[in-house]
Design a protein around this motif. Structure first.
Motif, PDB file in Angstrom:
ATOM      1  N   ASN A   1     -37.551  55.042 158.607  1.00  0.00           N
ATOM      2  CA  ASN A   1     -36.520  54.143 158.104  1.00  0.00           C
ATOM      3  C   ASN A   1     -36.400  54.221 156.585  1.00  0.00           C
ATOM      4  N   ARG A   2     -36.555  55.396 156.059  1.00  0.00           N
ATOM      5  CA  ARG A   2     -36.427  55.558 154.614  1.00  0.00           C
ATOM      6  C   ARG A   2     -34.957  55.416 154.229  1.00  0.00           C
ATOM      7  N   THR A   3     -34.655  54.264 153.668  1.00  0.00           N
ATOM      8  CA  THR A   3     -33.258  53.978 153.320  1.00  0.00           C
ATOM      9  C   THR A   3     -32.730  54.956 152.290  1.00  0.00           C
ATOM     10  N   GLY A   4     -33.565  55.334 151.353  1.00  0.00           N
ATOM     11  CA  GLY A   4     -33.116  56.261 150.318  1.00  0.00           C
ATOM     12  C   GLY A   4     -32.712  57.595 150.891  1.00  0.00           C
ATOM     13  N   LEU A   5     -33.478  58.095 151.878  1.00  0.00           N
ATOM     14  CA  LEU A   5     -33.143  59.382 152.481  1.00  0.00           C
ATOM     15  C   LEU A   5     -31.803  59.304 153.212  1.00  0.00           C
ATOM     16  N   ILE A   6     -31.598  58.250 153.983  1.00  0.00           N
ATOM     17  CA  ILE A   6     -30.351  58.100 154.736  1.00  0.00           C
ATOM     18  C   ILE A   6     -29.171  57.914 153.783  1.00  0.00           C
ATOM     19  N   ASP A   7     -29.378  57.092 152.740  1.00  0.00           N
ATOM     20  CA  ASP A   7     -28.276  56.864 151.796  1.00  0.00           C
ATOM     21  C   ASP A   7     -27.879  58.152 151.077  1.00  0.00           C
ATOM     22  N   ALA A   8     -28.885  58.938 150.691  1.00  0.00           N
ATOM     23  CA  ALA A   8     -28.576  60.204 150.016  1.00  0.00           C
ATOM     24  C   ALA A   8     -27.828  61.143 150.947  1.00  0.00           C
TER      25      ALA A   8
ATOM     26  N   SER B   1     -23.910  62.546 150.459  1.00  0.00           N
ATOM     27  CA  SER B   1     -23.587  63.973 150.476  1.00  0.00           C
ATOM     28  C   SER B   1     -22.519  64.285 151.519  1.00  0.00           C
ATOM     29  N   LEU B   2     -22.695  63.729 152.716  1.00  0.00           N
ATOM     30  CA  LEU B   2     -21.720  63.964 153.780  1.00  0.00           C
ATOM     31  C   LEU B   2     -20.363  63.358 153.428  1.00  0.00           C
ATOM     32  N   THR B   3     -20.363  62.213 152.768  1.00  0.00           N
ATOM     33  CA  THR B   3     -19.099  61.570 152.393  1.00  0.00           C
ATOM     34  C   THR B   3     -18.321  62.440 151.407  1.00  0.00           C
ATOM     35  N   GLN B   4     -19.021  63.014 150.444  1.00  0.00           N
ATOM     36  CA  GLN B   4     -18.346  63.883 149.466  1.00  0.00           C
ATOM     37  C   GLN B   4     -17.735  65.093 150.151  1.00  0.00           C
ATOM     38  N   GLN B   5     -18.503  65.712 151.060  1.00  0.00           N
ATOM     39  CA  GLN B   5     -17.973  66.893 151.734  1.00  0.00           C
ATOM     40  C   GLN B   5     -16.829  66.521 152.675  1.00  0.00           C
ATOM     41  N   ALA B   6     -16.942  65.416 153.364  1.00  0.00           N
ATOM     42  CA  ALA B   6     -15.859  64.982 154.261  1.00  0.00           C
ATOM     43  C   ALA B   6     -14.611  64.642 153.467  1.00  0.00           C
ATOM     44  N   ASP B   7     -14.778  64.077 152.267  1.00  0.00           N
ATOM     45  CA  ASP B   7     -13.627  63.745 151.439  1.00  0.00           C
ATOM     46  C   ASP B   7     -12.897  64.998 150.979  1.00  0.00           C
TER      47      ASP B   7
ATOM     48  N   GLU C   1     -20.921  65.738 160.223  1.00  0.00           N
ATOM     49  CA  GLU C   1     -22.234  65.422 160.785  1.00  0.00           C
ATOM     50  C   GLU C   1     -23.301  66.341 160.222  1.00  0.00           C
ATOM     51  N   SER C   2     -24.533  65.792 160.174  1.00  0.00           N
ATOM     52  CA  SER C   2     -25.699  66.579 159.755  1.00  0.00           C
ATOM     53  C   SER C   2     -26.778  66.436 160.823  1.00  0.00           C
ATOM     54  N   TYR C   3     -27.385  67.591 161.194  1.00  0.00           N
ATOM     55  CA  TYR C   3     -28.396  67.603 162.262  1.00  0.00           C
ATOM     56  C   TYR C   3     -29.808  67.876 161.722  1.00  0.00           C
ATOM     57  N   ASP C   4     -29.970  67.844 160.406  1.00  0.00           N
ATOM     58  CA  ASP C   4     -31.289  68.182 159.856  1.00  0.00           C
ATOM     59  C   ASP C   4     -32.139  66.949 159.533  1.00  0.00           C
TER      60      ASP C   4
END
Length: 546
Positions: free
Chosen positions: A59-66, A70-76, A226-229
Motif C-alpha cells: 500500500n505504498r501510496t507514493g508508488l501508486i501516485d507516481a 506517469s500514466l495520466t501524462q501519457q494518456a493525456d 494501463e500499466s502491468y508492472d
C-alpha cells in the motif's frame, strides 16, 4: 616433568567433560517447553513484522501516485492526438474508430503498458495490443500442477488482500473493487480523470487511468492507459527486504537460543532436582547452585534451596520427635506393666494400695504426656491457621492470673502481676501466646515453695525504633543449674525440685513456649535471680504494634 605430563593428560578429559555438560544443557534447553515458547513468541513477532512490512509495501501510496501521474501524462498525450486527428464533425463531433486505430498504431506504447480508446457507451475503438499485433502466450503446466499452483496463488492473494485491507481507506477500497467497465463509464459520465488499481484477467494488479475525450464540451469517447508492472515493482521490493528479514530471524533465533540456555536450562535442572527430592524418600539430594546469578533464576534457586532445607529440617524434627515420644511413653508404660505384674502377686492390702497408687500416677503422667504431645503436634498448624491481631499483654496476663486465683490453682498472694503500663499491644495470636504464659506460671508454681511467690512484670523497652515489651516471670525456687539454662528448652527435658510430684510435667512446656515466641518474632531465655533471694527468671521480649 611428570607433573606437566599428567596435567596434559587431564586436559582432554576436562575438555570432554565440559563439552558433554554443555551438550547436555543445550539439549535440555532446546527441548524444553519454555525454550519452545520463547522461540515461538520471537518468531511470531517476526512474522507480524514481516506481514506488516509486506502490507506497507502493498500500500505504498507514493508508488501508486507516481505511477498514476506517469500514466495520466501519457494518456493525456494520446487524448490530445486523438482529439486532433480522429474526432470529426461539427457541431456534433464524433470519434472515427478507424482513424483512431491507425493513429494509436503509430504511437509508441512501452512494454508492460496498454492503451485503449473507447467510443460512447464503452465500445472498444482501438487497442494498442491489437495494433501492435501482440499475442499473449502461456504454456500449460503438466496435468494436476495447475490446480495446485492456482490454489496456492489464490491463497497467497487472499491473505495479502486481507492483511493489506486493514491499511486501506474506504475510498481506496472502493477504487480497488472497481472494474474497467465501471471506470470507463465513470470517466465518460463525469468527464473527469478516473484512476485506480484493479484486478486484471489473471488476477494481476493493474494501475489504470481513464481520461474522457471531450472536444467542445462533448464527450465522444475515452482513453484508458494501463500499466502491468505494479506486481513486478512490489516483487522487487519484497526481494530487497528479504535479506533484512532473514538477518532479523537469525538474530531472534540466536537470542532465543541464548535465552533458552540462560532460562530454560536452569529451570529444567531445578525441576529435575525437585523431582529427585520427591523420589528420594527423605534422603538429602544435592541441588544445582545458581547463587552467582544476580537475576530471578538465582532468587528462585535460593528460595528452592531454603524450602528444601526447611523440608529436610522438618523431616528430621519429625523423626527425632517420634523417637522422643516413643521413649517418653515407654517409661510410664514400663512402670505400669511392672506394677501390674507385681500387683497380681501382692499378698497384703498395703502393698496393693501402693502399687495401685503407682499405676494411677503413671496413668496421669501418661495422660498429661499424651495431651502435651498432641498440643505440640498441632502447634504448627494452629500458628499457620490463626490470624495475627493486636493483643494487649496487660489484659491477657491479668485474665490468666485471675483464672489461676479463681480456680484455686494459686492463692491471691502467691501470684502477682506488677506493671505500670495501662496497655501493651503486640501483634500476636492470642490463644498460643496465652499458652506460653500458662506454661511459665505452671513451672514457676511447681518450683516455688508453698510460701513462695510468683511475680510477673511487664515493662516497655526504650531506645528502639519500634516499641518492644519485656515480660518477666520469676519464682522463689531453687533456680536453674547454669549448664541447663539453654537445655531446659529442649523437648522432654525435665528437672523436678525436691518433693515435687512425679509426672507433673512432660518436659514439653518450655519447648512449646520457645516455638510460639519464635513464631511471633520474639525471644525467650532463662536466667537465675541475683542477690540474696534465689529463684529462676524467664524473660520474654516481643515487638509492639506500630
Amino acid at each position: 616433568m611428570a607433573s606437566d605430563t599428567a596435567t596434559r593428560r587431564r586436559e582432554p578429559g576436562r575438555l570432554k567433560a565440559r563439552l558433554a555438560g554443555l551438550t547436555s544443557t543445550l539439549r535440555q534447553a532446546l527441548f524444553s517447553r519454555l525454550a519452545a515458547s520463547i522461540l515461538v513468541a520471537n518468531l511470531f513477532a517476526l512474522g507480524l513484522l514481516a506481514l506488516g512490512t509486506l502490507a506497507l509495501i502493498e500500500n505504498r501510496t507514493g508508488l501508486i501516485d507516481a505511477k498514476v501521474d506517469s500514466l495520466t501524462q501519457q494518456a493525456d498525450i494520446i487524448r490530445n492526438v486523438i482529439t486532433e486527428t480522429a474526432v470529426e464533425g461539427s457541431p456534433e463531433p464524433a470519434l472515427n474508430a478507424r482513424i483512431a486505430a491507425e493513429v494509436l498504431a503509430r504511437l509508441y506504447v512501452p512494454e508492460g503498458t496498454r492503451a485503449m480508446i473507447h467510443g460512447p457507451e464503452g465500445r472498444l475503438a482501438a487497442d494498442s495490443y491489437l495494433s501492435a499485433g501482440r499475442v499473449s502466450v502461456e504454456l500449460l503446466p503438466p496435468p494436476g500442477e495447475r490446480d495446485i499452483e492456482g490454489f496456492f496463488t489464490g491463497l497467497w492473494r487472499a491473505v495479502r488482500d486481507f492483511v493489506g485491507g486493514f491499511f486501506l481507506s474506504a475510498e481506496e477500497r472502493e477504487t480497488r473493487e472497481r472494474s474497467l467497465t465501471e471506470e470507463i463509464a465513470l470517466a465518460q459520465t463525469t468527464g473527469e480523470a478516473v484512476a485506480g488499481v484493479r484486478r486484471g484477467r489473471y488476477g494481476e494488479r493493474v494501475v489504470s487511468v481513464t481520461l474522457a475525450i471531450a472536444p467542445v464540451q462533448t464527450i465522444v469517447g475515452s482513453v484508458t492507459y494501463e500499466s502491468y508492472d505494479y506486481d513486478a515493482l512490489i516483487a522487487a521490493d519484497r526481494v530487497a527486504i528479504l535479506p533484512y528479514l532473514g538477518f532479523a530471524a537469525l538474530i531472534i533465533v540466536a537470542f532465543g537460543a541464548l535465552l533458552a540456555l540462560r532460562i530454560a536450562g536452569p529451570v529444567k535442572r531445578l525441576s529435575d532436582a525437585a523431582r529427585s527430592v520427591q523420589l528420594a524418600g527423605g534422603r538429602r539430594v544435592p541441588l544445582p547452585d545458581f547463587s552467582r546469578r544476580g537475576d530471578e533464576i538465582g532468587d528462585l534457586e535460593q528460595a528452592f534451596r531454603a524450602m528444601t532445607d526447611a523440608l529436610y529440617d522438618r523431616l528430621d524434627a519429625i523423626e527425632s520427635f517420634a523417637a522422643d515420644v516413643a521413649h517418653e511413653i515407654k517409661n510410664p508404660l514400663t512402670s505400669i506393666r511392672s506394677a501390674a505384674e507385681v500387683l497380681v502377686r501382692a499378698r497384703d492390702d498395703s502393698a496393693r494400695e501402693r502399687l495401685v497408687s503407682v499405676i494411677q500416677k503413671d496413668v496421669q503422667r501418661l495422660d498429661r504426656l499424651i495431651t502435651d504431645i498432641s498440643n505440640a503436634s498441632r502447634l504448627d498448624a494452629e500458628l499457620a491457621r490463626d490470624q495475627v491481631t493486636p493483643v494487649d499483654l496487660v489484659r491477657l496476663i491479668r485474665d490468666i492470673v485471675r483464672v489461676y486465683i479463681d480456680g484455686e490453682r494459686a492463692s491471691p498472694g502467691q501470684l502477682e502481676l506488677q506493671t505500670s503500663l495501662g496497655e501493651a499491644f503486640v501483634a500476636a495470636r492470642e490463644e498460643p501466646l496465652g499458652r506460653v504464659f500458662t506454661n511459665l506460671i505452671d513451672n514457676a508454681l511447681t518450683f516455688s515453695p508453698p510460701d513462695g511467690k510468683v511475680r510477673i512484670f511487664i515493662k516497655r523497652k526504650h531506645g528502639n525504633a519500634r516499641e518492644r515489651y519485656i515480660v518477666t516471670v520469676e519464682d522463689d525456687g531453687p533456680g536453674i543449674p547454669p549448664e541447663a539454662l539453654e537445655t531446659i528448652f529442649n523437648r522432654f527435658y525435665t528437672q523436678r525440685p525436691a518433693g515435687a510430684a512425679f509426672g507433673t510435667h512432660s518436659g514439653l512446656g518450655l519447648a512449646i513456649a520457645r516455638q510460639i515466641i519464635s513464631a511471633h518474632g520474639g525471644t525467650i531465655h532463662a536466667e537465675n535471680r541475683t542477690g540474696p533471694a534465689s529463684g529462676a527468671r524467664f524473660v520474654i521480649e516481643l515487638t509492639g504494634v506500630s
